[in-house]
Each structure stands twice: as C-alpha cells, then as structure tokens.
Design a protein around this motif. Structure first.
Motif, PDB file in Angstrom:
ATOM      1  N   PRO A 148       0.812  -1.220   0.000  1.00  0.00           N
ATOM      2  CA  PRO A 148       0.000   0.000   0.000  1.00  0.00           C
ATOM      3  C   PRO A 148       0.838   1.259   0.000  1.00  0.00           C
ATOM      4  CG  PRO A 148       0.105  -0.927   2.206  1.00  0.00           C
ATOM      5  CD  PRO A 148       0.852  -1.877   1.312  1.00  0.00           C
ATOM      6  N   GLY A 149       0.202   2.354  -0.391  1.00  0.00           N
ATOM      7  CA  GLY A 149       0.867   3.641  -0.419  1.00  0.00           C
ATOM      8  C   GLY A 149       0.886   4.316   0.939  1.00  0.00           C
ATOM      9  N   ALA A 150       1.262   5.583   0.953  1.00  0.00           N
ATOM     10  CA  ALA A 150       1.408   6.341   2.191  1.00  0.00           C
ATOM     11  C   ALA A 150       0.114   6.342   3.001  1.00  0.00           C
ATOM     12  CB  ALA A 150       1.832   7.773   1.879  1.00  0.00           C
ATOM     13  N   TRP A 151       0.293   6.246   4.320  1.00  0.00           N
ATOM     14  CA  TRP A 151      -0.779   6.311   5.317  1.00  0.00           C
ATOM     15  C   TRP A 151      -1.670   5.060   5.340  1.00  0.00           C
ATOM     16  CZ3 TRP A 151      -0.787  10.699   1.816  1.00  0.00           C
ATOM     17  CH2 TRP A 151       0.031  11.746   2.261  1.00  0.00           C
ATOM     18  N   LEU A 152      -1.438   4.102   4.463  1.00  0.00           N
ATOM     19  CA  LEU A 152      -2.325   2.943   4.344  1.00  0.00           C
ATOM     20  C   LEU A 152      -1.677   1.680   4.891  1.00  0.00           C
ATOM     21  CD1 LEU A 152      -3.633   3.509   0.697  1.00  0.00           C
ATOM     22  CD2 LEU A 152      -4.533   4.437   2.835  1.00  0.00           C
ATOM     23  N   GLY A 153      -2.526   0.693   5.170  1.00  0.00           N
ATOM     24  CA  GLY A 153      -2.065  -0.629   5.555  1.00  0.00           C
ATOM     25  C   GLY A 153      -2.652  -1.671   4.625  1.00  0.00           C
ATOM     26  N   ALA A 154      -2.424  -2.948   4.966  1.00  0.00           N
ATOM     27  CA  ALA A 154      -2.934  -4.038   4.142  1.00  0.00           C
ATOM     28  C   ALA A 154      -4.442  -3.954   3.955  1.00  0.00           C
ATOM     29  CB  ALA A 154      -2.545  -5.375   4.777  1.00  0.00           C
ATOM     30  N   TRP A 155      -5.136  -3.379   4.941  1.00  0.00           N
ATOM     31  CA  TRP A 155      -6.596  -3.274   4.885  1.00  0.00           C
ATOM     32  C   TRP A 155      -7.088  -2.636   3.585  1.00  0.00           C
ATOM     33  CZ3 TRP A 155      -8.704   1.481   4.128  1.00  0.00           C
ATOM     34  CH2 TRP A 155      -7.898   2.598   4.407  1.00  0.00           C
ATOM     35  N   ALA A 156      -6.312  -1.686   3.035  1.00  0.00           N
ATOM     36  CA  ALA A 156      -6.757  -0.952   1.853  1.00  0.00           C
ATOM     37  C   ALA A 156      -6.903  -1.867   0.635  1.00  0.00           C
ATOM     38  CB  ALA A 156      -5.785   0.184   1.539  1.00  0.00           C
ATOM     39  N   TRP A 157      -6.185  -2.989   0.627  1.00  0.00           N
ATOM     40  CA  TRP A 157      -6.212  -3.919  -0.508  1.00  0.00           C
ATOM     41  C   TRP A 157      -7.281  -5.002  -0.363  1.00  0.00           C
ATOM     42  CZ3 TRP A 157      -3.636  -3.100  -4.878  1.00  0.00           C
ATOM     43  CH2 TRP A 157      -2.466  -2.328  -4.855  1.00  0.00           C
ATOM     44  N   GLU A 158      -8.047  -4.990   0.713  1.00  0.00           N
ATOM     45  CA  GLU A 158      -8.922  -6.118   1.039  1.00  0.00           C
ATOM     46  C   GLU A 158      -9.844  -6.521  -0.116  1.00  0.00           C
ATOM     47  OE1 GLU A 158     -12.389  -7.315   4.305  1.00  0.00           O
ATOM     48  OE2 GLU A 158     -11.094  -5.572   4.652  1.00  0.00           O
ATOM     49  N   ASP A 159     -10.561  -5.568  -0.693  1.00  0.00           N
ATOM     50  CA  ASP A 159     -11.520  -5.907  -1.749  1.00  0.00           C
ATOM     51  C   ASP A 159     -10.824  -6.368  -3.025  1.00  0.00           C
ATOM     52  OD1 ASP A 159     -13.556  -5.286  -0.028  1.00  0.00           O
ATOM     53  OD2 ASP A 159     -13.964  -3.311  -0.895  1.00  0.00           O
ATOM     54  N   THR A 160      -9.722  -5.724  -3.383  1.00  0.00           N
ATOM     55  CA  THR A 160      -8.979  -6.144  -4.570  1.00  0.00           C
ATOM     56  C   THR A 160      -8.365  -7.520  -4.359  1.00  0.00           C
ATOM     57  OG1 THR A 160      -8.496  -3.869  -5.250  1.00  0.00           O
ATOM     58  CG2 THR A 160      -7.020  -5.592  -6.062  1.00  0.00           C
ATOM     59  N   ALA A 161      -7.824  -7.753  -3.167  1.00  0.00           N
ATOM     60  CA  ALA A 161      -7.234  -9.062  -2.869  1.00  0.00           C
ATOM     61  C   ALA A 161      -8.285 -10.162  -2.953  1.00  0.00           C
ATOM     62  CB  ALA A 161      -6.588  -9.044  -1.491  1.00  0.00           C
ATOM     63  N   GLN A 162      -9.475  -9.898  -2.422  1.00  0.00           N
ATOM     64  CA  GLN A 162     -10.536 -10.903  -2.474  1.00  0.00           C
ATOM     65  C   GLN A 162     -10.940 -11.182  -3.913  1.00  0.00           C
ATOM     66  OE1 GLN A 162     -11.650 -12.839  -0.141  1.00  0.00           O
ATOM     67  NE2 GLN A 162     -13.062 -13.840  -1.571  1.00  0.00           N
ATOM     68  N   ALA A 163     -11.023 -10.139  -4.727  1.00  0.00           N
ATOM     69  CA  ALA A 163     -11.383 -10.332  -6.136  1.00  0.00           C
ATOM     70  C   ALA A 163     -10.309 -11.131  -6.869  1.00  0.00           C
ATOM     71  CB  ALA A 163     -11.596  -8.977  -6.812  1.00  0.00           C
ATOM     72  N   LEU A 164      -9.055 -10.934  -6.539  1.00  0.00           N
ATOM     73  CA  LEU A 164      -7.982 -11.722  -7.142  1.00  0.00           C
ATOM     74  C   LEU A 164      -8.071 -13.184  -6.717  1.00  0.00           C
ATOM     75  CD1 LEU A 164      -4.987  -9.235  -6.748  1.00  0.00           C
ATOM     76  CD2 LEU A 164      -5.966 -10.030  -8.911  1.00  0.00           C
ATOM     77  N   ARG A 165      -8.370 -13.414  -5.450  1.00  0.00           N
ATOM     78  CA  ARG A 165      -8.493 -14.795  -4.962  1.00  0.00           C
ATOM     79  C   ARG A 165      -9.651 -15.518  -5.642  1.00  0.00           C
ATOM     80  NH1 ARG A 165      -8.004 -12.034   0.537  1.00  0.00           N
ATOM     81  NH2 ARG A 165      -5.735 -11.896   0.846  1.00  0.00           N
ATOM     82  N   GLU A 166     -10.722 -14.795  -5.885  1.00  0.00           N
ATOM     83  CA  GLU A 166     -11.865 -15.401  -6.569  1.00  0.00           C
ATOM     84  C   GLU A 166     -11.514 -15.816  -7.990  1.00  0.00           C
ATOM     85  OE1 GLU A 166     -14.887 -12.456  -6.198  1.00  0.00           O
ATOM     86  OE2 GLU A 166     -15.271 -12.893  -4.066  1.00  0.00           O
ATOM     87  N   ARG A 167     -10.476 -15.197  -8.547  1.00  0.00           N
ATOM     88  CA  ARG A 167      -9.996 -15.561  -9.881  1.00  0.00           C
ATOM     89  C   ARG A 167      -8.938 -16.670  -9.820  1.00  0.00           C
ATOM     90  NH1 ARG A 167     -11.784 -10.399 -10.031  1.00  0.00           N
ATOM     91  NH2 ARG A 167     -12.496  -9.524 -12.020  1.00  0.00           N
ATOM     92  N   GLY A 168      -8.653 -17.151  -8.611  1.00  0.00           N
ATOM     93  CA  GLY A 168      -7.722 -18.249  -8.457  1.00  0.00           C
ATOM     94  C   GLY A 168      -6.298 -17.861  -8.115  1.00  0.00           C
ATOM     95  N   HIS A 169      -6.034 -16.555  -7.971  1.00  0.00           N
ATOM     96  CA  HIS A 169      -4.694 -16.102  -7.651  1.00  0.00           C
ATOM     97  C   HIS A 169      -4.445 -16.134  -6.148  1.00  0.00           C
ATOM     98  CE1 HIS A 169      -4.246 -14.728 -11.763  1.00  0.00           C
ATOM     99  NE2 HIS A 169      -5.343 -13.995 -11.666  1.00  0.00           N
ATOM    100  N   THR A 170      -3.188 -16.088  -5.763  1.00  0.00           N
ATOM    101  CA  THR A 170      -2.798 -15.857  -4.376  1.00  0.00           C
ATOM    102  C   THR A 170      -2.552 -14.371  -4.211  1.00  0.00           C
ATOM    103  OG1 THR A 170      -1.771 -18.030  -4.178  1.00  0.00           O
ATOM    104  CG2 THR A 170      -1.077 -16.349  -2.604  1.00  0.00           C
TER     105      THR A 170
END
Length: 244
Positions: free
Chosen positions: A8-30
C-alpha cells in the motif's frame, strides 16, 4: 495463477487492498497484502528511525520468510520507492513488478523530490506541529485533491480511507533510495495508469517516456489515485490481465 504481493501507499495498511485481494483470490490467484512498519496495525512499531530502508526490508523479509517464488510485486503510490528497492534484492523470486499510479524510483531519489519546495516546507511544518517531529498525518482531502485525483471516492469511501489512515513515518519520505535498484532484465514490468498518471504519460514528458516503451506494458484504469478503494474489482481485473 499468480502470487501477488500488494504493497500500500502512504498512510495505508494491508486493509486498503482487502476488496482487490478478495477479487484476485476469486480468480484463483494468491493475493497477499502487507502492512509496512509504522502503518496500519503496525503503527506502534514505528519510531523516529523508521525510514525507506525499513520499508524495503519489510518487503524483502515478507517474501523471503514465506519462501515465495514467481512473485508479482505491486506498488501503489509511495510504495513505488520501497518496491523499487526491493526489486533489486529479490533476485529470481521476482517474476513481475507492477506500479499502480506510480513509477520506479531512480537511485538517489526520495519522495520529497516529487514535490515543489513550498509543499515540502508545509509537510515539514505538519510533522513538527502534529507528528512529534517524525510522523506525517494524512492531509485533509481538499489538500490531497490538489495533487491526487479523488475521483471515485464517495463519502463512504473517503470515510473508510480517513478512518484507516495512520501517520506516515517521515523518514520514509526523506531517505534517498540507495542504488543500484534494478531488477534482472527478465522481470516483467507493468504500469497501471489511473487518471492522474495517464494524463502525465499522455503529455509526453521526456522523463516518463521510457514507461511508454518496451519492456514496459501499460494498462489504463479510469479512476482516481486510490483504485483499490474506488474501483477494487476493476483493479483486480487489470492485474489479472497483466499476468495472463
């Protein structure tokens, strides 16, 4: 299927990627978002000594501790600086590097080089007055919007961004990237250009011309500077397309 490490960029944590990460996992990615020292759930680990080198080590340690291979390393905004440093250290663990609305740093650069002197002075004043001399609070949205597009961030998403933001250790902006910081020639290089960066690239600025040429591959995304919040599914689609 790819292994994504999402920084993530400045001021952010892993939480900011939550929705994108879930969408990637649904496509079969890690999809593995990480939080850098002094931010998010690791805010209490930050110290006045936390700097760019700290964040480079965070990324390399994250990959090496998990013994990850064929990694697609994704940098959003500020994360371009530590990700650039990490690409030079991960060796054959790295398959691809993706810069989201950002670009690789040259050796000797720091974040403050990207800002006019008067803006740097204002940041230093904020650090001195409100950050105990070493932390930079996230600016108000009217200030952020002067340099970064807020397009796609409705009131709820702005509230989420504000609630999750933590002050950035200012040493990460001040310290210059040590060189060399180049990945091996066979590492795939990808750029995801949102509205801000797309306009810069299309303007034909000489310093960015290399990003419009091989080996770089460019994908445009019509949204503002925080696509993991404003267009998480669309960002996941673009990232998936980049690895297919």
């Amino acid at each position: 299927m790819a292994t994504f490490v999402l920084v993530p960029g400045a001021w952010l944590g892993a939480w900011a990627w939550e929705d994108t990460a879930q969408a990637l996992r649904e496509r079969g990615h890690t999809a593995l978002p990480l939080t850098l020292t002094g931010l998010g759930e690791y805010a209490d680990r930050g110290t006045p000594e936390t700097d760019l080198e700290t964040h480079i080590a965070d990324i390399t340690d994250f990959v090496e501790r998990r013994d990850l291979r064929e990694v697609t390393l994704v940098a959003h905004s500020y994360a371009a600086a530590p990700v650039t440093g990490a690409t030079g250290r991960l060796g054959d663990r790295l398959e691809r590097v993706v810069y989201v609305d950002s670009a690789p740093f040259a050796a000797g650069m720091c974040m403050l080089d990207l800002m006019p002197p008067e803006a740097v002075d204002q940041l230093r004043q904020q650090v001195a007055e409100f950050g105990d001399g070493w932390r930079l609070p996230m600016p108000p949205f009217d200030v952020l919007g002067l340099s970064s597009s807020l397009y796609g961030l409705d009131e709820n998403k702005r509230g989420l961004l504000r609630a999750g933001a933590t002050s950035q250790p200012f040493g990460t902006f001040e310290q210059r990237l040590a060189g060399p910081a180049e990945p091996s020639p066979d590492v795939d290089r990808v750029l995801v250009a949102c509205n801000d960066f797309k306009n810069l690239l299309d303007a034909g600025l000489p310093m960015l011309a290399f990003l419009n040429q091989p080996p770089w591959r460019r994908f445009d995304l019509s949204t503002g500077h925080w696509p993991m919040l404003s267009a998480p599914a669309e960002l996941a689609h673009v990232l998936g397309s980049a690895v297919s």
